[in-house]
Design an enzyme around this catalytic site. Structure first.
Site, short mmCIF file in Angstrom:
data_model
loop_
_atom_site.label_atom_id
_atom_site.label_comp_id
_atom_site.label_asym_id
_atom_site.label_seq_id
_atom_site.Cartn_x
_atom_site.Cartn_y
_atom_site.Cartn_z
CB SER A 19 -0.90 0.00 1.24
OG SER A 19 -1.45 1.30 1.40
CG HIS A 58 -3.80 -1.66 -1.54
ND1 HIS A 58 -4.89 -2.48 -1.83
CD2 HIS A 58 -4.21 -0.84 -0.55
CE1 HIS A 58 -5.89 -2.17 -1.02
NE2 HIS A 58 -5.51 -1.17 -0.23
CG MET A 65 -8.55 7.03 2.72
SD MET A 65 -7.59 7.18 4.24
CE MET A 65 -6.69 5.63 4.19
CG MET A 69 -11.30 2.93 2.21
SD MET A 69 -9.77 2.98 3.16
CE MET A 69 -8.61 3.14 1.82
CG ASP A 118 -5.19 2.31 0.84
OD1 ASP A 118 -6.11 1.49 0.80
OD2 ASP A 118 -4.03 2.02 1.18
C1 DX5 Z 1 -6.27 1.54 5.65
C2 DX5 Z 1 -5.86 1.21 4.23
C3 DX5 Z 1 -4.71 0.29 4.16
C4 DX5 Z 1 -3.45 0.79 4.81
C5 DX5 Z 1 -2.82 -0.39 5.45
O1 DX5 Z 1 -7.50 2.10 5.68
O2 DX5 Z 1 -6.92 0.61 3.51
O3 DX5 Z 1 -4.45 -0.17 2.84
O4 DX5 Z 1 -2.54 1.39 3.92
O5 DX5 Z 1 -1.75 0.03 6.22
P1 DX5 Z 1 -1.02 -0.95 7.24
O6 DX5 Z 1 -0.49 -2.10 6.45
O7 DX5 Z 1 0.06 -0.07 7.79
O8 DX5 Z 1 -2.01 -1.37 8.26
ZN ZN Z 2 -6.46 -0.36 1.50
#
Ligand code: DX5
Ligand code: ZN
Length: 216
Positions: free
Chosen positions: A8, A33, A37, A68, A35
């Protein structure tokens, strides 16, 4: 079978994003990945399409986009134009999930559906045959670096059984608090794809950490 690893970039250094993408290109990871938000569906804002476009420009690996956000169906065109493999939306964010999944597929992407830690796995039964990926959140979404919720292991097992029962071909991806220890437990439980942010980018040698995860 070896797990797929999807680092990620939320935990990458955004000032040197191209360098981090180059490191991922040269690593054993399978996906990248991303993310997104919106500060509404989750209590945080990460980045949007302009940044995603640049990640795509430098990436030689398929993109695994985790939205998200509320009303993700509004952005299918934007995500499609960037050129991603998986477009994953949240079950909790879609009133007409079946339609959204169909639209993602019609746009030429692989649809994924994600569920928060409190959403029962059983609610996915009727959508499972339609999706290519299910993303089990093993933390409450919104932030990197949180602790893994242990009950996620039971949820992966339950999902595995449901996938078998429904004849779905969906991959099981897990996201949040994944490290070498929880990663090994998740693979035992039936996970196919491991997402990891802080465990990879905070490691002294991120590429080596990806290798270790790949060989769990
Ligand atoms: C959190 C994200 C994840 C995040 C995970 O809401 O969806 O993808 O980057 O981070 P770690 O691996 O640090 O928990
Ligand atoms: Zn994620």
């Amino acid at each position: 079978m070896k797990p797929l690893i999807s680092p990620s970039v939320l935990s990458a250094d955004f000032g040197y994003l191209a360098d981090d993408i180059k490191m991922l290109n040269e690593s054993a990871c399978d996906l990248i990945h991303i993310d997104v938000m919106d500060g509404v569906f989750v209590p945080n804002i990460s980045f949007g399409f302009p940044v995603m476009k640049h990640i795509k420009k430098y990436s030689e690996k398929p993109l695994d986009v985790h939205l998200m956000i509320v009303q993700p169906e509004k952005f299918i065109r934007e995500v499609q134009e960037i050129g991603v493999k998986y477009m994953t939306v949240h079950y909790e964010a879609c009133i007409h999930l079946h339609r959204v999944v169909q639209q993602i597929r019609e746009a030429g992407m692989s649809p994924g559906v994600s569920i928060n830690p409190a959403t029962p796995v059983s609610l996915l039964k009727d959508i499972l045959p339609e999706v290519d990926l299910v993303l089990i959140m093993s933390v409450n979404p919104g932030f990197g670096g949180q602790d893994f919720i242990a009950n996620s292991l039971n949820r992966v097992k339950e999902l595995k059984a449901l996938i078998k029962e429904t004849g779905s071909k969906a991959l099981i991806e897990v996201d949040g608090g994944v490290n070498l220890e929880t990663g090994a437990q998740l693979i035992d439980a039936g996970a196919d794809v491991l997402v990891a942010g802080s465990a990879i980018f905070s490691a002294p040698n991120p590429s080596d950490m990806i290798n270790k995860m790949k060989n769990l």
